[in-house]
Scaffold this motif. Structure first.
Motif, mmCIF file in Angstrom:
data_model
loop_
_atom_site.group_PDB
_atom_site.id
_atom_site.type_symbol
_atom_site.label_atom_id
_atom_site.label_comp_id
_atom_site.label_asym_id
_atom_site.label_seq_id
_atom_site.Cartn_x
_atom_site.Cartn_y
_atom_site.Cartn_z
ATOM 1 N N GLN A 52 -7.304 -7.172 -17.992
ATOM 2 C CA GLN A 52 -7.030 -8.202 -17.342
ATOM 3 C C GLN A 52 -5.588 -7.927 -16.791
ATOM 4 O OE1 GLN A 52 -7.226 -10.861 -20.553
ATOM 5 N NE2 GLN A 52 -9.432 -11.358 -20.455
ATOM 6 N N SER A 53 -4.979 -6.764 -17.532
ATOM 7 C CA SER A 53 -3.419 -6.863 -17.102
ATOM 8 C C SER A 53 -3.424 -5.813 -16.217
ATOM 9 C CB SER A 53 -2.679 -6.847 -18.211
ATOM 10 O OG SER A 53 -2.963 -5.765 -19.086
ATOM 11 N N VAL A 54 -4.492 -5.054 -15.718
ATOM 12 C CA VAL A 54 -4.111 -3.739 -14.913
ATOM 13 C C VAL A 54 -3.367 -4.328 -13.526
ATOM 14 C CG1 VAL A 54 -5.354 -1.957 -13.494
ATOM 15 C CG2 VAL A 54 -5.839 -2.502 -15.999
ATOM 16 N N ALA A 55 -4.074 -5.671 -13.060
ATOM 17 C CA ALA A 55 -3.538 -6.536 -12.025
ATOM 18 C C ALA A 55 -2.180 -6.614 -12.112
ATOM 19 C CB ALA A 55 -4.384 -7.715 -11.841
ATOM 20 N N ASN A 56 -1.374 -6.745 -13.004
ATOM 21 C CA ASN A 56 0.133 -6.828 -13.129
ATOM 22 C C ASN A 56 0.767 -5.716 -12.536
ATOM 23 O OD1 ASN A 56 -0.894 -9.067 -14.673
ATOM 24 N ND2 ASN A 56 0.024 -8.009 -16.467
ATOM 25 N N SER A 57 0.563 -4.616 -12.827
ATOM 26 C CA SER A 57 1.319 -3.561 -12.374
ATOM 27 C C SER A 57 0.712 -3.136 -10.768
ATOM 28 C CB SER A 57 1.412 -2.275 -13.159
ATOM 29 O OG SER A 57 0.020 -2.030 -13.363
ATOM 30 N N PHE A 58 -0.326 -3.254 -10.818
ATOM 31 C CA PHE A 58 -1.027 -3.093 -9.588
ATOM 32 C C PHE A 58 -0.325 -3.788 -8.376
ATOM 33 C CE2 PHE A 58 -4.046 -2.922 -5.811
ATOM 34 C CZ PHE A 58 -4.469 -1.466 -5.825
ATOM 35 N N SER A 59 -0.642 -5.214 -8.654
ATOM 36 C CA SER A 59 -0.227 -6.131 -7.454
ATOM 37 C C SER A 59 1.174 -5.960 -7.254
ATOM 38 C CB SER A 59 -0.838 -7.435 -7.701
ATOM 39 O OG SER A 59 -0.375 -8.086 -8.916
ATOM 40 N N SER A 60 1.780 -5.841 -8.376
ATOM 41 C CA SER A 60 3.429 -6.079 -8.161
ATOM 42 C C SER A 60 3.984 -4.833 -7.381
ATOM 43 C CB SER A 60 4.277 -6.106 -9.583
ATOM 44 O OG SER A 60 3.967 -5.372 -10.604
ATOM 45 N N ILE A 61 3.460 -3.618 -7.800
ATOM 46 C CA ILE A 61 3.722 -2.441 -7.009
ATOM 47 C C ILE A 61 3.257 -2.336 -5.508
ATOM 48 C CG2 ILE A 61 3.538 -0.018 -6.787
ATOM 49 C CD1 ILE A 61 3.648 0.019 -9.897
ATOM 50 N N VAL A 62 1.796 -2.882 -5.357
ATOM 51 C CA VAL A 62 1.359 -2.683 -4.077
ATOM 52 C C VAL A 62 2.086 -3.539 -3.277
ATOM 53 C CG1 VAL A 62 -0.830 -2.995 -2.742
ATOM 54 C CG2 VAL A 62 -0.961 -1.581 -4.711
ATOM 55 N N GLU A 63 2.041 -4.800 -3.671
ATOM 56 C CA GLU A 63 2.821 -5.968 -2.686
ATOM 57 C C GLU A 63 4.093 -5.706 -2.496
ATOM 58 O OE1 GLU A 63 1.558 -9.334 -4.974
ATOM 59 O OE2 GLU A 63 -0.249 -9.415 -4.132
ATOM 60 N N ASN A 64 4.950 -5.068 -3.475
ATOM 61 C CA ASN A 64 6.311 -4.783 -3.314
ATOM 62 C C ASN A 64 6.670 -3.583 -2.596
ATOM 63 O OD1 ASN A 64 7.705 -7.303 -4.234
ATOM 64 N ND2 ASN A 64 6.800 -6.762 -6.292
ATOM 65 N N PHE A 65 5.899 -2.637 -2.714
ATOM 66 C CA PHE A 65 6.121 -1.201 -1.894
ATOM 67 C C PHE A 65 5.054 -0.716 -1.244
ATOM 68 C CE2 PHE A 65 8.862 -1.537 -5.746
ATOM 69 C CZ PHE A 65 10.248 -1.174 -5.017
ATOM 70 N N ARG A 66 4.469 -1.744 -0.534
ATOM 71 C CA ARG A 66 3.203 -1.339 0.207
ATOM 72 C C ARG A 66 3.407 -0.225 1.057
ATOM 73 N NH1 ARG A 66 -1.314 -4.048 2.695
ATOM 74 N NH2 ARG A 66 -1.742 -3.303 4.599
ATOM 75 N N GLU A 67 4.619 -0.087 1.897
ATOM 76 C CA GLU A 67 4.817 0.980 2.744
ATOM 77 C C GLU A 67 4.579 2.502 2.103
ATOM 78 O OE1 GLU A 67 8.056 0.457 5.770
ATOM 79 O OE2 GLU A 67 8.674 2.349 4.374
ATOM 80 N N GLU A 68 5.142 2.369 0.728
ATOM 81 C CA GLU A 68 5.137 3.649 0.070
ATOM 82 C C GLU A 68 3.600 3.818 -0.496
ATOM 83 O OE1 GLU A 68 7.799 4.407 -3.170
ATOM 84 O OE2 GLU A 68 9.135 3.103 -2.615
ATOM 85 N N MET A 69 2.916 3.074 -0.360
ATOM 86 C CA MET A 69 1.304 3.140 -0.702
ATOM 87 C C MET A 69 0.836 3.799 0.424
ATOM 88 S SD MET A 69 1.163 2.108 -3.877
ATOM 89 C CE MET A 69 2.811 2.326 -4.369
ATOM 90 N N ILE A 70 1.074 3.842 1.360
ATOM 91 C CA ILE A 70 0.444 4.121 2.845
ATOM 92 C C ILE A 70 0.992 5.511 3.279
ATOM 93 C CG2 ILE A 70 -0.315 3.341 5.220
ATOM 94 C CD1 ILE A 70 0.029 0.431 4.142
ATOM 95 N N TYR A 71 2.310 5.516 3.337
ATOM 96 C CA TYR A 71 2.929 6.818 4.189
ATOM 97 C C TYR A 71 3.399 7.719 3.178
ATOM 98 C CZ TYR A 71 2.448 3.408 7.987
ATOM 99 O OH TYR A 71 2.096 2.662 8.700
#
Lengths: 596, 394
Positions: free
Chosen positions: B375-394
């Motif tokens: 249930q809590s994997v979403a916590n780190s995943f969404s907070s990182i992806v939403e705040n650092f989306r750019e770093e996820m892609i490039y």
């Protein structure tokens, strides 16, 4: 009276007893919630998560199978949130699952496939995990094939092996992405303490565990003009087969089954019931002989209680787990193997056939029978006594492949010479049946009278309770058996190996004072066998049992010792029970096996 | 932020424990109900992460039908970046033992267990010595309470309370279906109180000084103090007892290296807060900006601008993929998909929009996973992806 509680499902009020789950409440409302890891035979696992539903006021969804109903709950089984989550879960399962459905043995009868079809999973957006995994196939057992690429890790097999059978051959190993269902030290199934009972196969929702099938081999034999292909059918097949062919559970299809087998091209369609009756003659005599040795000759070496030996799953179980009690087993082969040994001797001679031209096929509700036919002890005819063993499910496949409209077939009788059956033989297919059949004969041999039960129905040994006991007092016996006067014959019946274990622990500790025990590896006996149609569950087993007893009631001959073909067999060939020929062909010995 | 206030160092937990005998004998002179009320009015919440009111937990177990009951101290400290329980057990073990015995007295249990993380095996000899002495004292004051250490074997999931009990029962460490909760049916099916090490020590503080002293610290919904395990890009990593309710901004002033880019609050299963949200984020059970409670035992990982948030997330997901027990579909397969998914996006094999699909998947995991891990994997995943989306892609 248990208290009722009220809740709503999709807005409609439901009243239900306390302690019921959301799944049960929905079922009562006629709402089907999809499940995968849930099975009525097993404890609730709640691990596949496809049965999730929304409970008003809760952010998280609840697994319907594992969540008890509470007063005032408002449950939604088909909200958008539920649908989207469920779809996700099915999609996830499909990424791990080798979904090459057209090449799967369970194509058309797979719970995951059905679910994927219902939810119309047409695309795969997630990453395919199957190519990344090192899945393996274990095809070394003569009975069961295990293909990890089809496994959805629902653990139904694990729970089956532990809860129903107490064998624990299958277990969960590793964690996370490497979590898998495997065996002790990940050995092949043939090399571990596995009884080949096939209950795991029967409880598997997908094609991860299937029987080793011999369909092509049988077709080839049928097509070979030089071969005389004989088929025998076990008692429980005739009350299960219909389910695989679209009929209701509990349909009695004996006549159509024989008709179908003839049309498939078998040269002779015979009945395992015949050797079931023969088993009673041999085993009944063996029991009486043991009793005589114990009671009259005061021979301490006689091993009592005597245990039945018809169920090859049970045999392998006792060989592994209680090898010190192998002496308690009746030395009688199972009806299948008695039949096999006679086909290539007695039958061959009577029909003037060369034994090596005979291909002996058996249709069994059982996967352990496949293993049994392979046992080195089972070559007493000089050849392999039974060449191929097919399950009820495999027979249905043959019938479908041949394009037979099963329901329209006119009932036909079994061929003669080893095709006659008594009602006593038919009930071998139900738990308690061997006991009942044995008592009908033994009591009559000893007293000269029929068993003192209305209509020969020995109801105390019938039913689905895991362990049942019965006592029959012998009064006023005939002269030969005078020493049994006043003896209370104590019997027990156990089905499902977990119950066998309970009884054997009592035997081992010396607490059990039974004379005779019937053991069946599978819950419900053979009618609930690992080779029977999928699904099998408590209600279906009950219906098959009713069909078995109806079949018995409908036959004119109800007692094994009145089977005319069996009497003829003794007259022409065997001479007498436990005689020289019997000893050679119909009896066997057992092998101590390791526990690891 | 109304709730936010200056960072305040406190010293309760590691304060002298020499008086444990007196605390124990005085406490058990009171009625169980009195002690439960004391705990309830302190508003102490579980320090293992979930934040369940401790007083209520004890109350529920004490109200369960009489018979065998158990007290378990959860010392399976496995959350990445958390190391406070180790310190507690090595510095003030008697406080933990005392609290367990009081809990046993309140709940009606005469047997306690410490489920000790496998990697903390080195603590065992000292702890056993302490238990010996402790049990000797219990005998002196006629308190029937025994404590046994149970060694974990290194699985993260066994910190989940029901998986922990399965593991103690000799089974595979897999979380159970809830209900029933441990207070009704816990270890061996008996009513069980299971508390984190730190929670127990706080009860010691409360019983010693009274609930008011504890309640007066912290802020509404988040009373008292908390141990924080500070790690990452900080000049002073270590364990600090701080009053709850501080803003993350104040925290970073104190512990940052001047270049703090983000802080992971609550370990791998917690949330990542980016610099721009520091001043709005309060550390407590109702942090306004993170919107969600401080999820675990106080792991604070600081990252400076040299860190790639993609690597951070990749690391967490690899951890979850391996540490999921594997029984439930959303967690077992979901973790694999998330990990492979962000890699595929990074490589360009999947479009950036695939991240949205993965975010929806984490939502499903949050709704449907069987236990807190999935249930809590979403916590780190969404907070990182939403705040650092750019770093996820490039």
């Amino acid at each position: 009276m248990s208290k009722k509680i009220n809740l709503t499902i999709n807005g409609f009020p439901v009243e239900i007893e306390t302690g019921k789950t959301i799944l049960e409440a929905a079922e009562k409302q006629g709402i089907k919630i999809p499940t995968l890891c849930y099975h009525k035979d097993l404890c609730v696992a709640g691990n596949c998560r496809v049965c999730v539903v929304e409970v008003a006021g809760q952010k998280r969804l609840s697994a319907a199978c594992a969540t008890p109903c509470e007063e005032g709950m408002e449950i939604l089984t088909n909200s958008l949130k539920v649908r989207n989550s469920r779809k996700h879960i099915i999609e996830l399962l499909l990424t791990e699952h080798n979904a090459d459905c057209t090449k799967c043995y369970r194509n058309g009868n797979c719970e995951l496939q059905t679910l994927a079809s219902e939810y119309k999973i047409m695309t795969q957006d997630f990453i395919e995990l199957v190519p990344l995994k090192k899945y393996s196939i274990d095809a070394y057992s003569p009975s069961i094939m295990k293909d990890d690429s089809k496994c959805i890790r629902c653990q139904r097999c694990v729970r089956t092996c532990a809860e129903l059978q107490g064998v624990n051959a299958l277990t969960v190993a590793h964690k996370g992405d490497e979590m898998k269902i495997t065996t002790f030290f990940e050995k092949h199934m043939r090399d571990v303490v596995c009884t080949n009972c096939g209950q795991c196969v029967n409880h598997c929702p997908t094609g991860a565990l299937v029987e080793k099938n011999y369909i092509e081999e049988v077709w080839e034999a049928i097509a070979d003009p030089k071969k005389h292909v004989v088929v025998q059918t076990a008692p429980a097949v005739r009350v299960g087969l219909g389910e695989e062919l679209g009929l209701q559970a509990g349909s009695r299809v004996t006549g159509q089954m024989v008709a179908a087998l003839k049309r498939l091209g078998f040269d002779s369609v015979l009945d395992t019931d015949f050797t079931a009756d023969l088993t009673i003659m041999e085993e009944g005599t063996e029991l009486l002989t043991r009793l005589k040795k114990a009671l009259v000759d005061k021979d301490d070496s006689v091993e009592l209680p005597m245990a039945t030996s018809c169920s090859p799953g049970w045999i392998k179980y006792i060989e592994h787990m209680y090898p010190e009690h192998l002496g308690n087993l009746s030395t009688c082969k199972s009806p299948q193997q008695m039949f096999g040994a006679l086909v290539k001797t007695y039958y061959a001679k009577a029909r003037n056939l060369e034994p090596d031209s005979i291909v002996s096929v058996s249709i069994m509700p059982c996967t352990a029978k496949k293993f049994e036919a392979f046992r080195p002890e089972m070559y007493d005819s000089g050849y392999r006594d039974v060449d191929y063993v097919l399950t009820t499910r495999e027979l249905a496949i043959l019938i479908k492949q041949a394009g037979l409209d099963f329901d329209k077939l006119q009932p036909v009788k079994f061929d003669r010479l080893m095709g006659e059956s008594s009602g006593a033989a038919v009930i071998f297919g139900a738990t308690g049946g061997v006991m009942e059949a044995a008592l009908r004969t033994a009591y009559e041999i000893v007293t000269g009278r029929e068993v003192p039960f209305e209509n020969l129905n020995i109801t105390p040994v019938r039913g689905m309770e895991g362990i049942r006991e019965a006592t029959i007092k012998i009064e006023d016996p005939v002269e030969d058996w005078a020493f049994l006067d006043g003896v209370e014959l104590k019997c027990a019946v156990a089905h499902g190996l977990i119950n066998a274990k309970t009884v054997m622990d009592e035997v081992k500790s010396g607490k059990a004072d039974y004379h005779f025990i019937e053991f069946m590896a599978c819950p419900g006996g053979c009618l609930g066998g690992g080779g029977q149609p999928i699904p099998t569950n408590p209600e279906i087993r009950q219906k098959r049992a009713e069909a078995i007893y109806a079949e018995d009631g409908a036959l004119s001959i109800r007692k094994s010792h009145e089977n005319p073909e069996v009497l003829k067999l003794y007259k022409d060939f065997l001479k007498k029970p436990l005689g020289e020929v019997s000893h050679h062909l119909l009896h066997t010995k057992y092998t101590k096996r390791e526990r690891y | 932020m109304a709730n936010s206030h200056q960072l305040k160092r406190v010293d309760f937990i590691f304060r002298n424990e020499n008086d444990w005998e007196r605390v124990l004998s005085n406490t058990i002179k009171k009625k169980p109900q009195e002690l439960i009320n004391e705990l309830i009015s302190s508003e102490l919440k579980g320090r293992g992460g979930a934040g369940f009111p401790t007083g209520l937990k004890w109350k529920l177990t004490s109200e369960a039908p009489d018979g065998q009951k158990y007290v378990i101290c959860n010392a399976d400290e496995g959350e990445p970046g958390t190391f406070k329980d180790r310190e507690i057990l090595s510095k003030v073990p008697y406080k933990v033992l005392t609290a367990m015995a009081v809990c046993g007295y309140v709940a009606g249990a005469n047997q306690g267990y410490i489920y000790l993380r496998g990697e903390y095996k080195f603590l065992k000899p000292e702890l056993e010595k302490a238990i010996d002495e402790f049990e000797y004292y219990c005998k002196e004051i006629n308190l029937d309470f025994k404590i046994t250490i149970f060694m974990g074997s290194g699985a993260y999931i066994c910190g989940e309370e029901t998986a922990l009990m399965e593991s103690m029962e000799g089974k595979r460490g897999e979380p159970r279906n809830k209900p029933p909760f441990p207070s009704q049916a816990g270890y061996l099916g008996k009513p069980t109180v299971i508390n984190n090490v730190e929670t127990l020590v706080h009860t010691f503080t409360i019983f010693k000084y009274g609930s008011k002293k504890f309640y007066d610290l912290g802020v509404q919904y988040s009373r008292g103090t908390k141990l924080f395990s500070v790690s990452g890009d900080t000049p002073k990593p270590g364990i600090y007892e701080l009053e709850l309710g501080m803003s993350l901004q104040d925290f970073v002033y104190e512990f940052g290296d001047g270049d703090t880019k983000a802080v992971q609050v609550g370990g791998a299963s917690g949330f990542l807060v980016p610099r721009k949200k520091f001043k709005d984020a309060a550390i407590g059970f109702k942090g306004k900006l993170t919107g969600i409670s401080l999820p675990t035992g106080g792991s604070m990982m600081l990252f400076n601008s040299s860190r790639s948030m993609f690597n951070v997330l990749d690391n967490y997901l690899e951890f979850f993929r391996e540490e999921s027990c594997g029984q439930c579909t959303p967690c077992r397969v979901g973790c694999q998909q998330l990990l492979l998914g962000i890699k595929a996006v990074k490589r360009g094999d999947k479009p950036a929009s695939y991240l949205e699909k993965l975010l929806r998947l984490t939502e499903t995991m949050q709704y449907t996973a069987k236990c807190g891990l999935g249930q809590s994997v979403a916590n780190s995943f969404s907070s990182i992806v939403e705040n650092f989306r750019e770093e996820m892609i490039y």
